[in-house]
Write a protein that holds these residues in place. Structure first.
Motif: not given
Length: 396
Positions: A18, A24-25, A27-29, A31-32
């Motif tokens: 994390l 982390r980047g 993971f966020y992409q 999710v979006v």
């Protein structure tokens, strides 16, 4: 020492995933993207449920149904018994026709007005200034109405047509001109014309490369005109002149035969071209002013006259500044052509609106509109980006 050497060869322990910026980047992409897909699926499923609840059929099967309405201008064969899909295709071609002619006229007029804005002649510079400031500040829809209702609808009736060369007639029904009819063997003339265009492009590229290497200019413009005009003329005589000319003739209350340009088409092309050209003129003026004045002084020192200086020195460098905003104006003109519905010109939006009203397939028709305009915009942008890369300054 052995203990120290052993510890030096050990790999450093990695922190928590994390705390890794890349993980982390990512993971966020993910999710979006997942949220966007879920939202899109919810919208689609909700729409399908509402359509089923109201007994509205979905899908594109309606494109094969008989249209049942006429279109005043069609570049391909179309009758009232044609399908809705054929009608949309006719509207698409009419949109492309208006956009292509509008882009051509707007570019020519815009470049002339942009250069005129910088003219040393006070009258020419002020006339160009008034043209730009007046026309770009009047809404496009009002200009379309002006050309359609105030100009083209106020000309005489067919019996009192304005005549040019006894073969061109202008009246409130449109503009009637002679039309060439190609008979058997006429396709060879069209093929010769296309070969002439391709040959002109190849010749221009060769002449440009030759001038860069040797410094010797080549009359590529005259040679290109010779290819584009000469090859079809040769093919015309070789094939036995398989072309006849049909002239418009007044019969009853209207003209028959020849080529007809409807008032709706002429008004739309004039309004789009003149309006967009006022913006292109400012782009051209800004591009010319962006070129260092030292370039002009160097050209003058070499003995170049003003016109060759503008054509060979200033404009080629200004194009690097002109092309990016010029692309936006081409896109605007193509999208602004949808205002044709205001004067009943059968473009994609106008014909699609009729299809929508008769079938009730609002989502499908609007989707076709969006897909076609998006495709036209992306195609235009891709071509202009390619041309911009060719004109870009190559550093040594």
């Amino acid at each position: 020492m052995a203990i120290q050497e052993h510890s030096a060869t050990e790999k450093p322990s990695r922190g928590s995933l994390l705390h890794d910026p890349w993980v982390r980047g990512l993971f966020y992409q993910v999710v979006v993207v997942g949220l966007v897909v879920a939202l899109g699926w919810e919208i689609i499923s909700n729409t399908m449920a509402n359509l089923a609840r109201q007994n509205i059929a979905s899908g594109f099967d309606f494109l094969d149904y008989t249209a049942g309405f006429g279109i005043i201008q069609a570049l391909v064969h179309y009758t009232e018994t044609s399908s809705y899909g054929r009608a949309l295709y006719v509207g698409f071609l009419n949109t492309v026709l208006v956009a292509a002619i509008g882009v051509l006229f707007a570019t020519i007029l815009g470049f002339i007005a942009g250069v005129a804005r910088l003219s040393s002649n006070w009258i020419i510079a002020k006339l160009a200034y008034l043209y730009v400031e007046i026309l770009r500040n009047i809404p496009l829809l009002l200009q379309i109405f002006f050309w359609y209702f105030a100009v083209l609808r106020s000309v005489p009736s067919p019996r009192n047509s304005v005549t040019f060369l006894e073969s061109i007639f202008i009246n409130n029904r449109g503009i009637y001109t002679p039309r060439a009819i190609f008979q058997e063997g006429g396709t060879l003339i069209g093929a010769a014309f296309l070969i002439g265009i391709v040959g002109s492009i190849v010749l221009h590229m060769w002449a440009r490369k030759r001038q860069e290497e040797t410094g010797q200019p080549f009359p590529s413009v005259l040679s290109a005109l010779g290819l584009i005009i000469g090859l079809p003329v040769i093919a015309f005589f070789v094939t036995g002149m398989p072309v006849t000319v049909e002239y418009p003739v007044l019969r009853g209350f209207n003209f028959v035969g020849g080529l007809k340009l409807t008032p709706e088409f002429v008004a739309l092309v004039l309004a789009l071209s003149i309006y967009t050209a006022s913006f292109i003129a400012e782009i051209v003026r800004a591009g010319i002013l962006a070129v260092s004045h030292g370039q002009t002084e160097a050209a003058n020192a070499l003995g170049l006259r003003p016109r060759p200086t503008l054509r060979l020195v200033v404009i080629p460098q200004a194009m690097r500044v002109i092309i990016p905003p010029l692309t936006s104006q081409y896109l605007n003109l193509t999208k602004n052509s949808s205002l044709a519905v205001a004067i009943a010109y059968p473009d994609l939006v106008s014909v699609g609106g009729t299809v929508l009203n008769q079938t009730g397939q609002a989502i499908e028709v609007v989707g076709v509109w969006m897909l076609i305009y998006l495709s036209l915009s992306l195609t235009t942008s891709a071509f202009m980006n390619w041309y911009n890369q060719r004109m870009a300054l190559v550093e040594r």
